[in-house]
Design an enzyme around this catalytic site. Structure first.
Site, PDB file in Angstrom:
ATOM      1  N   GLY A 126      -1.370 -17.144  20.126  1.00 42.26           N
ATOM      2  CA  GLY A 126      -0.319 -17.640  20.997  1.00 42.26           C
ATOM      3  C   GLY A 126       1.034 -17.624  20.308  1.00 42.26           C
ATOM      4  O   GLY A 126       1.366 -16.704  19.566  1.00 42.26           O
ATOM      5  N   ARG A 129       0.831  -1.208   0.000  1.00 41.93           N
ATOM      6  CA  ARG A 129       0.000   0.000   0.000  1.00 41.93           C
ATOM      7  C   ARG A 129       0.868   1.261   0.000  1.00 41.93           C
ATOM      8  O   ARG A 129       0.534   2.254  -0.649  1.00 41.93           O
ATOM      9  CB  ARG A 129      -0.942  -0.021   1.213  1.00 41.93           C
ATOM     10  N   GLU A 155       3.644   9.903   7.943  1.00 46.52           N
ATOM     11  CA  GLU A 155       2.558  10.804   7.528  1.00 46.52           C
ATOM     12  C   GLU A 155       1.902  11.484   8.730  1.00 46.52           C
ATOM     13  O   GLU A 155       0.704  11.734   8.747  1.00 46.52           O
ATOM     14  CB  GLU A 155       1.501  10.055   6.711  1.00 46.52           C
ATOM     15  N   GLY A 163      11.584  15.689  10.586  1.00 47.57           N
ATOM     16  CA  GLY A 163      10.468  14.864  10.168  1.00 47.57           C
ATOM     17  C   GLY A 163       9.157  15.595  10.350  1.00 47.57           C
ATOM     18  O   GLY A 163       8.532  16.033   9.383  1.00 47.57           O
ATOM     19  N   ALA A 223      -2.178  11.343   1.051  1.00 51.72           N
ATOM     20  CA  ALA A 223      -1.591  10.073   1.497  1.00 51.72           C
ATOM     21  C   ALA A 223      -2.189   9.628   2.820  1.00 51.72           C
ATOM     22  O   ALA A 223      -2.434   8.429   3.037  1.00 51.72           O
ATOM     23  CB  ALA A 223      -0.082  10.212   1.610  1.00 51.72           C
ATOM     24  N   ARG A 282      -8.671 -24.043  16.598  1.00 51.54           N
ATOM     25  CA  ARG A 282      -7.720 -24.406  17.653  1.00 51.54           C
ATOM     26  C   ARG A 282      -8.459 -24.970  18.871  1.00 51.54           C
ATOM     27  O   ARG A 282      -9.304 -24.276  19.466  1.00 51.54           O
ATOM     28  CB  ARG A 282      -6.912 -23.169  18.060  1.00 51.54           C
ATOM     29  N   GLN A 296     -15.085 -17.531  26.779  1.00 53.71           N
ATOM     30  CA  GLN A 296     -15.607 -16.168  26.910  1.00 53.71           C
ATOM     31  C   GLN A 296     -14.541 -15.111  26.649  1.00 53.71           C
ATOM     32  O   GLN A 296     -14.796 -14.107  25.973  1.00 53.71           O
ATOM     33  CB  GLN A 296     -16.219 -15.982  28.301  1.00 53.71           C
TER      34      GLN A 296
END
Length: 390
Positions: free
Chosen positions: A344, A95, A368, A142, A247, A273, A284
């Site tokens: 995991g 991207r 950005e 920057g 961007a 799994r 839960q």
């Protein structure tokens, strides 16, 4: 009818047929062309087929796709966002390649360039025949581009550029660089062919993030350019900041693609799994994690769609993009980290995309515009007080 497991809020129902067709085309290309190889590319720390990939992306119409004319697709902002979503679901580096090409280098020329510059570069860039990069960030500057040290001085009718740029995506493979420099009349942008004497772009190695991406330094040592190399339609920081806004908009969608990939990996893994005699998806605490990840992903998608529709209507403001960039990346990186806990120890394996996305998002979090910069943009909007220098 939307799949409640993968689209619980019916987000797809908000999109038109053309939106979905573009999204599905980019998704299918990523699944066929990128996903089978990207883990290996990432592990090797290179994007070995970048020029070929660029030409294929050009064939899809994905390069500068939200721009009009000059071989560009003229897609809507929402469609461009959906493409970014799918590209980053494959890898942030992919991207980034498309964002830098279309939203930075091509947009700068399209919005601020001369007709000659547009005709010379944009059709080739839209086709992926020429790759572009965008030289703004410097080794010591920057978040504060106004303090850049790169200089452009007049010498007769020519310009001579000296300076350094850092962390430049596409730099080493670019045919052209849009470079921003201080001049006596303020910051100006220059279209710099990569074969100009004095210009070089050594690649940056040993990255722990965005490894399947070309990242470079730009070195400008007495780079002599003709008078018509300057972008004629803009002076000052308005030029580069307008490009960054484009961007950042792509990142609003793109980071959510990485988040979606992590969530889907975690959901599918949890269903398959088994521990203590049953799938961990039935516990839960696992369901709580999945629910929270899905909630944040889908809130982010709705915000991205809202911003995209504002951009298409011509009403999107820069601080609104900051809301999206800050939210999408901050939530995406948390989704990646939570997904890793569900997987995991398997979560650190390149067999799954989660750790790769998590590491990439560490870069996306700060490029950005850092979290802090976007917080201050929003804070200024809310209070009317400028805290950038306070």
């Amino acid at each position: 009818m939307s799949n409640p497991q993968t689209d619980p809020l019916g987000f797809d129902d908000l999109l038109g047929e053309e939106d979905l067709a573009i999204r599905d085309t980019v998704r299918a290309w990523c699944e066929r062309r990128v996903l089978p190889q990207v883990a290996e590319w990432y592990e090797r720390g290179e994007l070995p087929e970048v020029r070929e990939l660029a030409r294929e992306l050009g064939g899809l119409g994905a390069l500068g796709m939200h721009l009009e004319g000059y071989g560009c697709a003229g897609a809507t902002a929402v469609q461009y966002g959906l493409a970014c979503l799918e590209l980053e679901a494959a890898d942030s580096g992919l991207r980034s390649l498309v964002s830098v090409q279309g939203s930075l280098a091509m947009y700068a020329i399209h919005r601020w360039g001369s007709e000659e510059q547009k005709q010379n570069w944009l059709p080739r860039m839209a086709a992926g025949e020429a790759i572009g990069c965008f030289g703004l960030t410097e080794p010591d500057h920057g978040s504060d581009p106004a303090s850049m040290r790169t200089r452009a001085k007049r010498d007769g009718s020519d310009w001579v550029l000296d300076g350094r740029k850092m962390w430049i995506t596409n730099g080493s493979v670019a045919s052209v660089a849009v470079v921003w420099a201080q001049t006596e009349e303020g910051v100006r942008g220059f279209v710099v062919p990569a074969d100009t004497p004095g210009f070089s772009a050594p690649e940056i190695k040993h990255k722990a993030s965005l490894r399947a991406s070309v990242t470079s330094e730009l070195v400008l040592d007495g780079v002599r350019l003709p008078a018509d190399a300057v972008l004629p339609e803009v002076k000052g920081l308005k030029g580069p900041l307008s490009c960054l806004n484009q961007a950042r908009y792509g990142i609003v969608w793109g980071a959510l693609g990485a988040a979606r990939s992590c969530l889907e990996s975690a959901r599918e893994y949890a269903i398959g799994r088994e521990q203590f005699g049953r799938p961990i998806a039935g516990f839960q605490l696992t369901q709580a994690k999945l629910a929270d990840m899905s909630l944040e992903l889908n809130k982010g998608l709705l915000l991205a769609l809202h911003l995209g529709r504002r951009m298409d209507a011509g009403t999107l403001r820069p601080e609104q993009v900051s809301y999206g960039k800050l939210n999408s990346v901050r939530e995406a990186i948390e989704i990646a980290r939570t997904a890793r806990t569900i997987l995991g120890a398997n979560g650190i394996s390149y067999e799954y995309p989660v750790m790769r996305h998590a590491a990439n998002l560490e870069s996306v979090l700060t490029y950005e515009g850092t979290v802090e910069m976007h917080q201050l943009v929003i804070g200024k909007t809310l209070t009317g007080q400028d805290a950038f220098r306070g």
